[in-house]
Design an enzyme around this catalytic site. Structure first.
Site, PDB file in Angstrom:
ATOM      1  N   HIS A 116       1.157   6.993  -8.525  1.00 62.40           N
ATOM      2  CA  HIS A 116       1.771   8.136  -7.837  1.00 62.40           C
ATOM      3  C   HIS A 116       1.972   9.343  -8.750  1.00 62.40           C
ATOM      4  O   HIS A 116       2.781  10.225  -8.474  1.00 62.40           O
ATOM      5  CB  HIS A 116       3.080   7.749  -7.117  1.00 62.40           C
ATOM      6  CG  HIS A 116       2.823   6.987  -5.844  1.00 62.40           C
ATOM      7  ND1 HIS A 116       3.743   6.877  -4.835  1.00 62.40           N
ATOM      8  CD2 HIS A 116       1.725   6.327  -5.423  1.00 62.40           C
ATOM      9  CE1 HIS A 116       3.225   6.159  -3.843  1.00 62.40           C
ATOM     10  NE2 HIS A 116       2.001   5.807  -4.187  1.00 62.40           N
ATOM     11  N   HIS A 153      -6.438   2.197   2.743  1.00 60.03           N
ATOM     12  CA  HIS A 153      -5.887   3.437   3.296  1.00 60.03           C
ATOM     13  C   HIS A 153      -6.552   4.643   2.651  1.00 60.03           C
ATOM     14  O   HIS A 153      -6.842   4.651   1.459  1.00 60.03           O
ATOM     15  CB  HIS A 153      -4.355   3.478   3.200  1.00 60.03           C
ATOM     16  CG  HIS A 153      -3.763   3.713   1.849  1.00 60.03           C
ATOM     17  ND1 HIS A 153      -3.598   4.969   1.318  1.00 60.03           N
ATOM     18  CD2 HIS A 153      -3.244   2.860   0.929  1.00 60.03           C
ATOM     19  CE1 HIS A 153      -2.994   4.880   0.136  1.00 60.03           C
ATOM     20  NE2 HIS A 153      -2.781   3.615  -0.136  1.00 60.03           N
ATOM     21  N   GLU A 168      -0.720   5.429   5.516  1.00 57.39           N
ATOM     22  CA  GLU A 168      -0.121   4.286   4.805  1.00 57.39           C
ATOM     23  C   GLU A 168       1.066   4.732   3.966  1.00 57.39           C
ATOM     24  O   GLU A 168       2.089   4.059   3.893  1.00 57.39           O
ATOM     25  CB  GLU A 168      -1.178   3.619   3.914  1.00 57.39           C
ATOM     26  CG  GLU A 168      -0.726   2.286   3.307  1.00 57.39           C
ATOM     27  CD  GLU A 168      -0.006   2.383   1.964  1.00 57.39           C
ATOM     28  OE1 GLU A 168       0.512   1.357   1.501  1.00 57.39           O
ATOM     29  OE2 GLU A 168       0.068   3.483   1.371  1.00 57.39           O
ATOM     30  N   GLU A 169       0.900   5.885   3.317  1.00 54.71           N
ATOM     31  CA  GLU A 169       1.908   6.333   2.341  1.00 54.71           C
ATOM     32  C   GLU A 169       3.243   6.705   2.987  1.00 54.71           C
ATOM     33  O   GLU A 169       4.233   6.886   2.304  1.00 54.71           O
ATOM     34  CB  GLU A 169       1.364   7.516   1.522  1.00 54.71           C
ATOM     35  CG  GLU A 169       0.187   7.161   0.617  1.00 54.71           C
ATOM     36  CD  GLU A 169       0.560   6.293  -0.578  1.00 54.71           C
ATOM     37  OE1 GLU A 169       1.737   5.918  -0.715  1.00 54.71           O
ATOM     38  OE2 GLU A 169      -0.345   5.974  -1.376  1.00 54.71           O
ATOM     39  N   ASP A 227      -5.767  -2.255  -2.193  1.00 54.12           N
ATOM     40  CA  ASP A 227      -4.901  -1.154  -2.652  1.00 54.12           C
ATOM     41  C   ASP A 227      -4.687  -1.319  -4.152  1.00 54.12           C
ATOM     42  O   ASP A 227      -5.003  -2.361  -4.725  1.00 54.12           O
ATOM     43  CB  ASP A 227      -3.553  -1.174  -1.903  1.00 54.12           C
ATOM     44  CG  ASP A 227      -2.912   0.217  -1.808  1.00 54.12           C
ATOM     45  OD1 ASP A 227      -3.213   1.086  -2.661  1.00 54.12           O
ATOM     46  OD2 ASP A 227      -2.104   0.444  -0.891  1.00 54.12           O
ATOM     47  N   ASP A 275      -5.022   6.101  -6.084  1.00 50.58           N
ATOM     48  CA  ASP A 275      -4.310   5.431  -4.978  1.00 50.58           C
ATOM     49  C   ASP A 275      -4.579   6.257  -3.722  1.00 50.58           C
ATOM     50  O   ASP A 275      -3.991   7.318  -3.555  1.00 50.58           O
ATOM     51  CB  ASP A 275      -2.818   5.355  -5.299  1.00 50.58           C
ATOM     52  CG  ASP A 275      -1.995   4.779  -4.146  1.00 50.58           C
ATOM     53  OD1 ASP A 275      -2.577   4.277  -3.178  1.00 50.58           O
ATOM     54  OD2 ASP A 275      -0.758   4.861  -4.235  1.00 50.58           O
TER      55      ASP A 275
HETATM   56 ZN   LIG Z   1      -1.749   2.910  -1.907  1.00 58.16          ZN
END
Ligand SMILES: [Zn+2]
Length: 349
Positions: free
Chosen positions: A316, A63, A204-205, A227, A172
Site C-alpha cells: 500500500h 482484483h 476489492e480495496e 493477491d 497490489d
Molecule cells: Zn490486494
C-alpha cells in the site's frame, strides 16, 4: 520468464475502485484470444471463461482495482480535498504525485502544512489523511473545467526493475492480474478438468465488493484467489512477524483476516507445489481480508476456497516490490492447481 513489458503496462493503467474501465479494457484486449468467452457483469467484474470436462466450476479471482482517492471538494484557490478509496497509511502520502482523472488526466501533488510553521505539538503527531490536499498548479476556474467532485484519483509512480525484483505503484494487485493473464495464456489449447472462470474483480480495496457479486453470479465449487501478501523480511522486524520472505517462493494462504482457507485446498496446493518442484512458503496473515472470503462464503453452500499469495514489500505504498522468481512460481502453482483439480479426493475427512 517474466514478460516485463506486459507487467509494466499492467501496473501503470489506472483503476480506482468503481472506476476500473481503463484497466478492464486493457485486460480484455490481452486475454480475449485465449478464452472461450469474455463478459463483464453488471457490477464491472470481467469474467474470462474456459470450458472444462466436468460440470464443476473453479473461480480464480484477481482484483483489478487499486487503492485510490476521490475528489470531494475544490476550493476557490484551486486546492483539491479528497476521500480515500481503500486503506491508506497517511504518512505514505507525504510528497507524492497523483493523477486526477477528469475530462483529461492531470497531475497533482499531495501537499500539507510545512514543518517550519508547525507547532511542537503538531510536529509530534503523525499526519492524518485530512491534513493533506492536492495542488494541481491550476487556478480554481481552469481546474473546474477539467475535474469535478467525484473525479477518481490514482497514484503516480513508474515501474522499475531492481535486482531480481520489480518495483512500482499498484503491484497490489496488478501482479495478480498479470499472473492470471499469463496462466490463461499458457493454458490455451490444454484440456481443463473443470470450467474455469478467471475473474478480474472490482472494488476489492473497499471491502471485497466485486468478488461478492461475481461469486453469487458464478456459484463456484472451488475458488482460488490471487493477491499480494506482506513480506516483512526487512530491518527491525522479528522473525515471527515476517509473514513471508521475498524470493522464497510463492505463498500458500492458510488464513487471513477474513478467511480460514479450506484445509483440503491448502493440502492440495502443498501437494501440487511439491510435485511440480515449485518453491513455496506458508502464509498466516493476521489482519486484512482478500476476495478469498467472498468466494468462500457467497457460493451456495460455500466453496472450497484457498489463496495463492505473492510476497510483497512496502504494501500500500507507491514502492511495492515483488520478486520475479516468486511471480513465476505463482503462475506455475496456479496452472498446476487448475490442471489436476479433478484428480484429488475432495471429500471431507
Ligand atoms: Zn490486494
Amino acid at each position: 520468464m517474466i514478460d516485463i513489458d506486459l507487467l509494466k503496462d499492467t501496473t501503470q493503467i489506472p483503476g480506482a475502485p468503481g472506476y476500473e474501465y481503463r484497466i478492464r479494457g486493457f485486460i480484455k484486449e490481452k486475454v480475449g484470444s485465449f478464452v472461450d468467452e469474455l463478459k463483464t457483469d453488471p457490477m464491472g467484474n470481467l469474467i474470462a471463461f474456459r470450458k472444462g470436462n466436468s460440470g464443476k466450476k473453479l473461480m480464480v479471482a484477481a482484483h483489478m482495482d487499486e487503492i485510490s482517492f476521490i475528489v470531494s471538494h475544490i476550493d476557490d484557490d484551486g486546492f483539491v480535498k479528497f476521500q480515500p478509496l481503500g486503506g491508506f497509511d497517511a504518512k505514505t502520502l507525504t510528497a507524492q504525485r497523483v493523477i486526477i482523472h477528469g475530462k483529461e488526466d492531470i497531475i497533482g501533488v499531495m501537499g500539507c502544512k510545512p514543518i517550519h510553521i508547525m507547532t511542537a505539538e503538531e510536529r509530534a503527531k503523525p499526519p492524518k489523511i485530512q491534513d493533506f490536499y492536492i495542488d494541481t498548479g491550476y487556478k480554481a476556474e481552469q481546474l473546474r473545467e477539467i475535474i469535478s467532485i467525484g473525479s477518481p484519483i490514482t497514484r503516480e509512480r513508474s515501474f522499475i526493475e531492481m535486482g531480481d525484483n520489480v518495483n512500482s505503484k499498484s503491484i497490489d494487485n496488478r501482479i495478480s492480474v498479470y499472473i492470471l493473464i499469463e496462466a490463461l495464456k499458457e493454458l490455451e489449447g490444454q484440456e481443463l478438468p473443470v470450467d474455469v472462470y478467471g475473474v478480474f474483480t472490482v472494488q476489492e480495496e473497499v471491502g471485497l465488493r466485486g468478488a461478492t457479486a461475481a461469486t453469487m453470479g458464478i456459484d463456484p465449487d472451488f475458488a482460488i484467489n490471487l493477491d499480494v501478501t506482506l513480506a516483512c523480511d526487512v530491518p527491525g522486524i522479528a522473525g515471527h512477524e515476517r509473514i513471508t520472505d521475498l524470493g522464497k517462493g510463492t505463498a500458500i494462504k492458510i488464513i487471513d483476516g477474513r478467511t480460514i482457507c479450506d484445509y483440503r485446498m491448502v493440502e492440495y496446493m502443498k501437494e501440487r507445489a511439491a510435485k511440480g518442484n515449485i518453491k513455496y512458503q506458508l502464509e498466516v496473515l493476521p489482519k486484512g481480508g482478500t476476495d478469498t472470503a467472498s468466494m468462500q462464503q457467497f457460493a451456495s453452500g460455500g466453496s472450497i476456497a484457498g489463496g495463492i499469495s505473492i510476497p510483497c514489500r512496502y504494501l500500500h505504498q507507491v514502492i511495492e516490490m515483488v520478486n520475479k522468481q516468486d511471480v513465476r512460481a505463482s503462475i506455475d502453482l496456479l496452472k498446476a492447481c487448475i490442471l489436476s483439480l479433478g484428480e484429488y479426493n475432495w471429500e471431507h475427512k
